[in-house]
Design an enzyme around this catalytic site. Structure first.
Site, PDB file in Angstrom:
ATOM      1  N   TRP A  42      46.909  36.407  48.370  1.00 56.18           N
ATOM      2  CA  TRP A  42      47.916  36.805  47.462  1.00 56.18           C
ATOM      3  C   TRP A  42      49.091  37.514  48.089  1.00 56.18           C
ATOM      4  O   TRP A  42      48.774  38.211  49.016  1.00 56.18           O
ATOM      5  CB  TRP A  42      47.414  37.760  46.253  1.00 56.18           C
ATOM      6  CG  TRP A  42      48.080  38.158  45.243  1.00 56.18           C
ATOM      7  CD1 TRP A  42      48.971  37.250  44.768  1.00 56.18           C
ATOM      8  CD2 TRP A  42      48.334  39.417  44.824  1.00 56.18           C
ATOM      9  NE1 TRP A  42      49.794  38.170  43.818  1.00 56.18           N
ATOM     10  CE2 TRP A  42      49.483  39.384  43.886  1.00 56.18           C
ATOM     11  CE3 TRP A  42      47.529  40.830  45.051  1.00 56.18           C
ATOM     12  CZ2 TRP A  42      49.529  40.710  43.184  1.00 56.18           C
ATOM     13  CZ3 TRP A  42      47.945  41.848  44.233  1.00 56.18           C
ATOM     14  CH2 TRP A  42      49.038  41.811  43.515  1.00 56.18           C
ATOM     15  N   ASP A  45      38.921  42.988  46.455  1.00 54.69           N
ATOM     16  CA  ASP A  45      39.742  43.058  45.473  1.00 54.69           C
ATOM     17  C   ASP A  45      39.235  42.349  44.293  1.00 54.69           C
ATOM     18  O   ASP A  45      39.029  41.053  44.337  1.00 54.69           O
ATOM     19  CB  ASP A  45      41.048  42.217  45.807  1.00 54.69           C
ATOM     20  CG  ASP A  45      42.188  42.549  45.102  1.00 54.69           C
ATOM     21  OD1 ASP A  45      42.198  43.336  43.765  1.00 54.69           O
ATOM     22  OD2 ASP A  45      43.224  41.696  45.365  1.00 54.69           O
ATOM     23  N   LYS A  98      44.472  41.367  33.851  1.00 52.48           N
ATOM     24  CA  LYS A  98      43.920  39.776  33.408  1.00 52.48           C
ATOM     25  C   LYS A  98      42.894  39.918  32.394  1.00 52.48           C
ATOM     26  O   LYS A  98      43.094  39.284  31.261  1.00 52.48           O
ATOM     27  CB  LYS A  98      43.920  38.975  34.550  1.00 52.48           C
ATOM     28  CG  LYS A  98      44.696  39.237  35.622  1.00 52.48           C
ATOM     29  CD  LYS A  98      46.145  38.430  35.449  1.00 52.48           C
ATOM     30  CE  LYS A  98      47.291  39.157  36.431  1.00 52.48           C
ATOM     31  NZ  LYS A  98      47.435  38.545  37.610  1.00 52.48           N
TER      32      LYS A  98
HETATM   33  C1  PLP Z   1      44.333  38.994  43.694  1.00 54.79           C
HETATM   34  C2  PLP Z   1      45.211  39.862  43.025  1.00 54.79           C
HETATM   35  N1  PLP Z   1      44.970  41.329  43.307  1.00 54.79           N
HETATM   36  C3  PLP Z   1      45.503  42.399  42.617  1.00 54.79           C
HETATM   37  C4  PLP Z   1      46.295  42.057  41.443  1.00 54.79           C
HETATM   38  C5  PLP Z   1      46.946  43.404  40.928  1.00 54.79           C
HETATM   39  O1  PLP Z   1      47.314  43.326  39.531  1.00 54.79           O
HETATM   40  P1  PLP Z   1      47.900  44.425  38.657  1.00 54.79           P
HETATM   41  O2  PLP Z   1      48.480  45.598  39.634  1.00 54.79           O
HETATM   42  O3  PLP Z   1      48.668  43.938  37.851  1.00 54.79           O
HETATM   43  O4  PLP Z   1      46.636  45.046  38.036  1.00 54.79           O
HETATM   44  C6  PLP Z   1      46.689  40.789  41.007  1.00 54.79           C
HETATM   45  C7  PLP Z   1      47.615  40.320  40.152  1.00 54.79           C
HETATM   46  O5  PLP Z   1      48.121  39.404  39.874  1.00 54.79           O
HETATM   47  C8  PLP Z   1      46.059  39.777  41.991  1.00 54.79           C
HETATM   48  O6  PLP Z   1      46.447  38.508  41.787  1.00 54.79           O
END
Ligand code: PLP
Length: 400
Positions: A130, A211, A246
């Site tokens: 990511w 993660d 999510k």
């Molecule tokens: C792989 C991954 N890690 C962490 C996150 C963290 O998301 P947030 O900070 O919106 O909770 C996301 C969100 O798209 C993600 O795709």
């Protein structure tokens, strides 16, 4: 002072969102942004969330500060959701948790902790990973390197290369793994592969940083946590960053948690004190609302089972879209094998077309995805999936 600042380049995904909004064609399809969507293209508030939110608001008598660790009840509920009831690391008092502003906040706090514990640390991320992992982790000053992961030829994990890459790492190298629903590829480790990675991590003395941003959206709430639970049971130290964006649909409420598994209760307490200090030096305390909602859901049997059903229907919708799009592509573009999309999990897949074809899909067919051809499967709907498959077929054929 500010006259010297140069303008930063726009975030490509925000540019893509703006281009999509400006596109007046009614056939336009947005597969760019990484949020879950239902068959009407909406990202609704979950019913369980709506009910929990009403209960939270009815009960709330004050908006005074909570604490740098956030809501202790939420933290406990998250520990049980992530590790499972009765996990040996929980029973042994080896886990400490801090609520964080989303999964991003958790990732960053974790990186800051690594920096304090090992100023020379290097974190190794999958190729690809990511995009936000890079700034979130290196922003704390730790170094970043990459290990092989995705095999574009099969759409799966190139497990041999991954293991060979990890085998070369020095002891105490930090390895970032995706708990489930790998972003951006959708290619996950099997349970047998998690076990092999565990053996290697143990042998080499590596430190896993997992993660988990999609628990429940891959195979199941417990199944998606397989790797986290296995590692936490077998290893002395594990870092786990979790997002509720999510699976609870709480994106803007910035709700997440960082769990640290360590060897003894003494080290766990020292770690928690460090996490508190880190939080105090960045944002002091996390936002409360989303965490209060999640706590309400997870500690109330009725709401919890309603949420489990809702996350199950999100997961099933994604799985059936994966099947449907593969079947349609097999008809419209039989020269190319897209069956890997069905074997992958979570919201994302690489379509596997080149950047010119991505542009052609955008410019000629109003189908939007990032330049690396990552598609958000949940952006497909019963009324656009056929159009999408036909558009891909036309672009692959080199036609208009
Ligand atoms: C792989 C991954 N890690 C962490 C996150 C963290 O998301 P947030 O900070 O919106 O909770 C996301 C969100 O798209 C993600 O795709």
């Amino acid at each position: 002072m500010f006259e010297r600042l140069e303008r930063m380049p726009d975030d490509p995904i925000l540019g893509l969102m703006a281009a999509f909004r400006a596109d007046a064609d009614p056939r336009k399809v947005d597969l760019g942004v990484g949020v879950y969507r239902n068959d009407r293209g909406e990202t609704p508030v979950l019913e369980a969330v709506r009910k929990a939110e009403q209960a939270v608001l009815a009960r709330q008598t004050s908006k005074t500060y909570v604490a740098p660790i956030g809501n202790a009840g939420f933290n406990q509920c998250m520990e049980r959701l992530v590790f499972g009831e009765d996990h040996p690391a929980l029973k042994a008092g080896r886990v400490r948790t801090i609520q964080a502003p989303g999964g991003c906040g958790a990732l960053r706090v974790g990186a800051e902790l690594i920096k304090v514990a090992m100023p020379e640390a290097t974190v190794h991320v999958s190729t690809p990973t990511w995009a936000n992992h890079v700034p979130l982790l290196t922003g704390s000053g730790i170094k970043l390197e990459r290990y092989p992961y995705y095999d574009a030829a099969t759409g799966g994990v190139n497990f041999g290369s991954m293991m060979a890459g990890l085998e070369k790492l020095p002891a105490r190298a930090v390895v970032l793994l995706h708990g489930s629903c790998h972003n951006p590829t959708g290619a996950d480790l099997s349970e047998a592969q998690w076990r092999e990675v565990l053996a290697l991590v143990t042998k080499r003395g590596l430190i896993p940083y997992i993660d988990m941003a999609y628990q429940g959206l891959g195979t199941g709430v417990a199944e998606d946590a397989f790797g986290v639970r296995l590692f936490a049971a077998e290893l002395p130290e594990v870092i786990v960053a979790v997002s509720c964006s999510k699976n609870f649909g709480l994106y803007r409420e910035r709700t997440g948690a960082l769990h640290i598994v360590s060897q003894t209760t003494q080290s766990a307490d020292a770690i928690l004190s460090q996490l508190v200090r880190i939080a105090r030096t960045i944002y002091s305390m996390p936002p409360d609302h989303g965490a209060a909602i999640v706590q309400e859901i997870l500690s109330n049997d009725g709401l919890r089972s309603a949420w489990t059903d809702e996350v199950g229907s999100m997961r099933n919708r994604i799985a059936s879209l994966r099947q449907d799009v593969v079947a349609r592509l097999a008809k419209s573009a039989p020269q190319r094998d897209f069956s890997f999309i069905e074997r992958q999990r979570g919201m994302f897949s690489y379509l596997g077309v080149n950047v010119d074809q991505v542009r052609a899909l955008r410019e000629r067919h109003h189908v939007y995805m990032t330049d690396d051809s990552r598609i958000n499967i949940a952006g497909l709907r019963s009324d656009n999936i056929g159009y999408f498959a036909d558009s891909v077929a036309q672009v692959l054929a080199g036609g208009k």
